[in-house]
Scaffold this motif. Structure first.
Motif, mmCIF file in Angstrom:
data_model
loop_
_atom_site.group_PDB
_atom_site.id
_atom_site.type_symbol
_atom_site.label_atom_id
_atom_site.label_comp_id
_atom_site.label_asym_id
_atom_site.label_seq_id
_atom_site.Cartn_x
_atom_site.Cartn_y
_atom_site.Cartn_z
ATOM 1 N N HIS A 116 -6.384 -3.129 -10.409
ATOM 2 C CA HIS A 116 -6.930 -3.544 -9.125
ATOM 3 C C HIS A 116 -8.419 -3.221 -9.011
ATOM 4 O O HIS A 116 -8.944 -2.386 -9.746
ATOM 5 N N GLU A 117 -9.071 -3.879 -8.078
ATOM 6 C CA GLU A 117 -10.503 -3.668 -7.865
ATOM 7 C C GLU A 117 -10.780 -2.553 -6.867
ATOM 8 O O GLU A 117 -11.852 -1.963 -6.876
ATOM 9 N N LYS A 118 -9.813 -2.254 -5.985
ATOM 10 C CA LYS A 118 -10.007 -1.228 -4.963
ATOM 11 C C LYS A 118 -8.749 -0.380 -4.860
ATOM 12 O O LYS A 118 -7.673 -0.818 -5.223
ATOM 13 N N GLY A 119 -8.915 0.828 -4.328
ATOM 14 C CA GLY A 119 -7.777 1.706 -4.107
ATOM 15 C C GLY A 119 -7.866 2.951 -4.945
ATOM 16 O O GLY A 119 -8.730 3.088 -5.814
ATOM 17 N N GLY A 120 -6.972 3.884 -4.652
ATOM 18 C CA GLY A 120 -7.016 5.147 -5.360
ATOM 19 C C GLY A 120 -5.671 5.833 -5.431
ATOM 20 O O GLY A 120 -4.636 5.184 -5.489
ATOM 21 N N HIS A 121 -5.692 7.149 -5.387
ATOM 22 C CA HIS A 121 -4.509 7.977 -5.590
ATOM 23 C C HIS A 121 -3.411 7.688 -4.572
ATOM 24 O O HIS A 121 -2.233 7.798 -4.883
ATOM 25 N N PHE A 122 -3.787 7.328 -3.367
ATOM 26 C CA PHE A 122 -2.810 7.011 -2.329
ATOM 27 C C PHE A 122 -2.775 5.504 -2.086
ATOM 28 O O PHE A 122 -2.891 5.032 -0.959
ATOM 29 N N ALA A 123 -2.564 4.750 -3.142
ATOM 30 C CA ALA A 123 -2.615 3.290 -3.086
ATOM 31 C C ALA A 123 -1.623 2.706 -2.087
ATOM 32 O O ALA A 123 -1.916 1.706 -1.439
ATOM 33 N N ALA A 124 -0.464 3.312 -1.939
ATOM 34 C CA ALA A 124 0.530 2.779 -1.012
ATOM 35 C C ALA A 124 0.040 2.818 0.432
ATOM 36 O O ALA A 124 0.443 1.999 1.247
ATOM 37 N N VAL A 184 2.928 -3.080 -2.731
ATOM 38 C CA VAL A 184 4.259 -3.681 -2.596
ATOM 39 C C VAL A 184 4.383 -4.905 -3.494
ATOM 40 O O VAL A 184 5.419 -5.120 -4.144
ATOM 41 N N SER A 185 3.335 -5.697 -3.569
ATOM 42 C CA SER A 185 3.351 -6.870 -4.446
ATOM 43 C C SER A 185 3.557 -6.453 -5.907
ATOM 44 O O SER A 185 4.315 -7.094 -6.640
#
Length: 84
Positions: free
Chosen positions: A56-64, A72-73
């Motif tokens: 992914h291009e964005k997000g981190g340790h707490f992606a959910a 979810v996808s």
């Protein structure tokens, strides 16, 4: 007052797996701000049946929490790939 008990999981987990391979179907969903960077080359040496891989291009340790729709996808796509 829960920092020690939260960190204990990491302390105990890191010392147990020293090598070898994981032969079960595995899904990897990578987010750039994760605590540890994982390359596909490294993952393929340990996880011999990677059924799903997405970066992914964005997000981190707490992606959910940070990117719930993408998370979810990925979970759905991963299990779909394993059941085909």
């Amino acid at each position: 007052n829960s920092a020690a008990s939260s960190a204990r999981l990491y302390w105990e987990s890191f010392g147990k797996f020293r090598g070898g391979t994981v032969p079960v179907p595995t899904g990897c969903s990578l987010f750039p701000k994760e605590l540890f960077a994982l390359s596909r080359r490294w993952a393929e040496k340990r996880y011999t049946d990677i059924a799903y891989w997405n970066e992914h291009e964005k997000g981190g340790h707490f992606a959910a929490v940070e990117r719930p729709e993408e998370f979810v996808s990925d979970v759905r796509s991963c299990f779909n790939a394993m059941t085909l």
